[in-house]
Structure formats: C-alpha cells, structure tokens
Design an enzyme around this catalytic site. Sequence first.
Site, mmCIF file in Angstrom:
data_model
loop_
_atom_site.group_PDB
_atom_site.id
_atom_site.type_symbol
_atom_site.label_atom_id
_atom_site.label_comp_id
_atom_site.label_asym_id
_atom_site.label_seq_id
_atom_site.Cartn_x
_atom_site.Cartn_y
_atom_site.Cartn_z
ATOM 1 N N ASP A 34 1.810 5.565 -44.720
ATOM 2 C CA ASP A 34 2.790 4.967 -43.822
ATOM 3 C C ASP A 34 3.109 5.976 -42.732
ATOM 4 O O ASP A 34 3.213 7.174 -42.994
ATOM 5 C CB ASP A 34 4.067 4.545 -44.561
ATOM 6 C CG ASP A 34 4.784 3.425 -43.817
ATOM 7 O OD1 ASP A 34 4.602 2.257 -44.178
ATOM 8 O OD2 ASP A 34 5.495 3.728 -42.832
ATOM 9 N N ALA A 38 2.092 1.134 -46.069
ATOM 10 C CA ALA A 38 2.418 0.917 -47.480
ATOM 11 C C ALA A 38 3.901 0.822 -47.805
ATOM 12 O O ALA A 38 4.285 0.120 -48.734
ATOM 13 C CB ALA A 38 1.790 2.020 -48.324
ATOM 14 N N ALA A 39 4.747 1.558 -47.081
ATOM 15 C CA ALA A 39 6.163 1.601 -47.459
ATOM 16 C C ALA A 39 6.808 0.218 -47.309
ATOM 17 O O ALA A 39 6.439 -0.515 -46.387
ATOM 18 C CB ALA A 39 6.910 2.611 -46.591
ATOM 19 N N CYS A 89 4.678 -10.947 -42.374
ATOM 20 C CA CYS A 89 5.720 -11.883 -42.799
ATOM 21 C C CYS A 89 6.339 -12.516 -41.558
ATOM 22 O O CYS A 89 7.553 -12.602 -41.431
ATOM 23 C CB CYS A 89 6.757 -11.195 -43.680
ATOM 24 S SG CYS A 89 7.500 -9.727 -42.972
ATOM 25 N N GLY A 128 6.353 -0.096 -50.599
ATOM 26 C CA GLY A 128 5.480 0.046 -51.753
ATOM 27 C C GLY A 128 5.393 -1.127 -52.721
ATOM 28 O O GLY A 128 4.759 -1.007 -53.764
#
Lengths: 310, 187
Positions: free
Chosen positions: A138, A115-116, A238, A118
């Site tokens: 995380d 998650a971080a 990404c 966020g």
Amino acid sequence: MDVLARYESLVDDYEAFLAACERPLPQAVRVNGIKASRPADEEDAVERVREAFADEGVEATPADWNPRVLRVDTDEPGNTWPYVHGWVHGQEEVSALPPVVLDPQPGEAVWDAAAAPGSKTTQVADLLDDRGLLVANDSNLGRLSALRSNAERLGVTNVAVTNQDARNFSLNPFEVDAFDRALVDAPCSCEGTIRKNPTVLDDWTQGHVESVAGIQKGILRRAVQATTPGGVVVYATCTFAPEENEAVLDHVLDREDCNVVDYEVGLETSPGITEWDGEQFDERVREAKRVYPHQNDTGGFFCAKLEVGE
Amino acid sequence: MSEDDPGADDDREDDPGADGGCENDPERFERLPATADERGVEGRATRQEVVDFWDERFGVPPETFEAFTFWEKGAGKVWALHGDAPSPIEVEALGMTFLRTRQEHWKPTTDAVQRFGRAATENVIELPREHARRFVAGEDLEPEWDGDWGYLIVAHELVGGLEPLGVGLFTYGTLQSMVPKGRRRDL
C-alpha cells in the site's frame, strides 16, 4: 449534485436501487480458516464459528453464494469471542468477492497492489492456506498499521508488507520474476459504500473521479506487467462510476497484453457497460460484473477478471 | 520485583511498530542463523534456540515450525514467516511478530500464541469464562496456579476445544495480562 442520478439509465430498477442505497448495510463477518480451522479434526470451521456465535446469542447465517461469509444479527461483531480469536473478520459481504474471483492456489506468489486495511489480503491468505508468498502493498504508510494488525490478528504468516507506489512497483526485494496472480482492489470514489458511509457522496466531484481513474489505470497496468503469462489479475472497486471501472479496463486492454474473461459467482450482477458519456469501450468489458445494492442487499461493487497474455 | 523481572520491560503492548532505540535499520529483516556456529550478529537468537524455546517452555513440537523461517528486525524482535525470502530484505513487515528475544525471559507475542499455542502442553493456564473475559479486557488476575512463574499461555475452552487467548505473566500469585491495548475487548 445528485451523483446517483448519473446511473438511472444503467440500473434496471432505479427505485429499488435508490431505496437500497438508503438502507443500512447488514453486518457481516468472514470466517478465517487460518485460525478457525483445527487441522486435527474434521469439524468445519464455519460450523465452529456459528456455534461460538450461538453461545453468545448471535445468529450467524451463511451467504448463499459464499458460506464463508456470515450475516450476523449483532451490531458489534468485534466484541465477540470469535473475533478475539481471529476466527472471523468484519467484512462487508460483497467485498469478499474479489479474492474468490482471484482464486489463488496454495503456494502461489500473489500481489495485492492496494492492500490496506487488509480485508481482502487476509482473505487471499486464507485461500492460499497461508502458504506461498503474498506481497501486500500500500502506498499509504498510515494505513499499513491497520493492514498489519488485521493480518496478525487473523494469524497470517505468509505475507510481506511493502510501502511502494503500486504504479511502478518493484519486485526487487523478492526472489520472484512475476506473480502468479495479482489483485487490484483499487482506491476509488467509494460510491458503493453509501450504505455504510451515508456522507460518502458529499464531496464527490468529477475531477476527483478523473484523477483517481488515472491512478487506477497506472496500478492495473503495472499489475498486468508484474503477472506471469497466463496468470490472473482481478480488478475491483467499490464504486459505480464507469470512469473508474470499464474505462480503466478499456485503457489497459488497449495497452497491455491481457483479456477480460467471464467468471461464475452466485450473486445477481449486471454486465460491464460498453458506452458512457459518449465514449465507447472495448466490447470485452462486458465480461466484468457490476453489483448494485438492491440486487443482493449488499454494498455496490465492480469486479473484473483479467487473464494475462501467454 | 527484581531487576531482571521479565515484566520490567515496556513491551506489555507488543506493538510491532514500536522499534524505538534499536541499532539496526528497522526496515531491514535478517534471517536468524540456524545455529550458534553460524551466528554473525552478536546477541541474535538462532533458529535452534527459538524452536527449542517453544518446545521446552510450552511443549510445542519442533516440527510445528518446519515450514517457517525466523527473522530479526530491530533489536530482539523475531518474526515468523511461512516459507522463505532473500536475507536481508527491506520490507515493512514479514510474516508475523512472533517472539521478543535479547532479554532474560523471552516473550511470545499474543498473535504467535493464538496461532501456534493450541499445540502447547506445558505452562498453559486455563481460565474459566469470567476470568477469560477479564483477561482480554487487560485486567490482572489471581488464579490458582502452582506451576512455573514467568510467561504463560493463557487459554479458555471454546466450542469443545482449548483456545489460546494470549500471554500472561505470572509472578507472586498474580497473572498479568499481556494483551496489547489495541487487542483488548470488553466482552
């Protein structure tokens, strides 16, 4: 090595791809309905934010595919009133894609496995209308403080933050047997962020790609296991590297009861590839979407929607 | 300033991670008891007291918090969670940091005031734009205010509505900005 040259055969217009990779990224923010909406009136949160930006001389233009994403003509969106109030979050346009594909419904239990810091967690919270259990995990304790401060500035109150290895995540702290949806916004080699971090490829090695791919496979498998039958798992990176994208899907399709399914989004994309470096992948990975920087003037991205078997 | 001055504690920055010196396990959250009758841990605030505080101090209607549960982690830090969870629960964070209790004057966090402060009707001080800028930069101000001393909700007008900026401590004619260092901005 010239990392991007690996992808010459994959990209339709390689020159345009290279040119886009060299351009800086447009500044974008995401409107946060949790704080920008006023329940008592009908005025739209996006319009309120645009008006507040306009008062400061900043033009904010909604993205065609997602009106909650605004391109802003300032280099410092963080130094504006909408930011101070948590009405917006600085977030690259294409990074707003996975929560949209996840499509969480208010009240559902959702797991954000990595998650971080966020950006996507808080977007999921907004789509949940800040209702239902959102577990943001995380493994990196140091990155949790950024996650927490973003969640708090954006007014998120339905999130529980955990610090576990996502690959063997335990639901024990919570009174749920499985999540309705899970987001795996995986740690990756970040090749697609080259427009924001021009030096991102300097330390690129095949070994790192292979090692991070191993982690990705572990996290995605656990996400499928922790999601209720019929539930949705979104896998995103990404990066352009097929080792971290289609190969990860292929690995998990082979070992867990799940399927890759098509989804609609108003962005120009390319389908997942079924062959790379002599390796064949499950045909279903075609349903995943690759986003190249020149297609929508964004960063590079990969996003797949999985359905867990009934 | 007197000894029990609410500004005397060191939590001008409401850093949720700074739990030094607390007696509880800092990763263990426990739900606040509904009322004093159900209180098991000495000094712990109750849900009733928390809701009453927002109502009495700021006029925030109790129903605002109907869907929320309140949790204590460490000594006096109260968190607000939309929904519920098993208690106790060991996690890194649960909902948002909401209120500092176990001190004479309870202090809401910047984030709680921004999230819930629009519903406030009392002890809200409205600043003109230039003062709002200085407030979020962390500066102390000397505004016109003939209301209560203590923690106030500081707000300004933004696109047709009053929008809370954070918490200010008003004493002796001075409004001290409680905006945490990490949230300060030069606008």
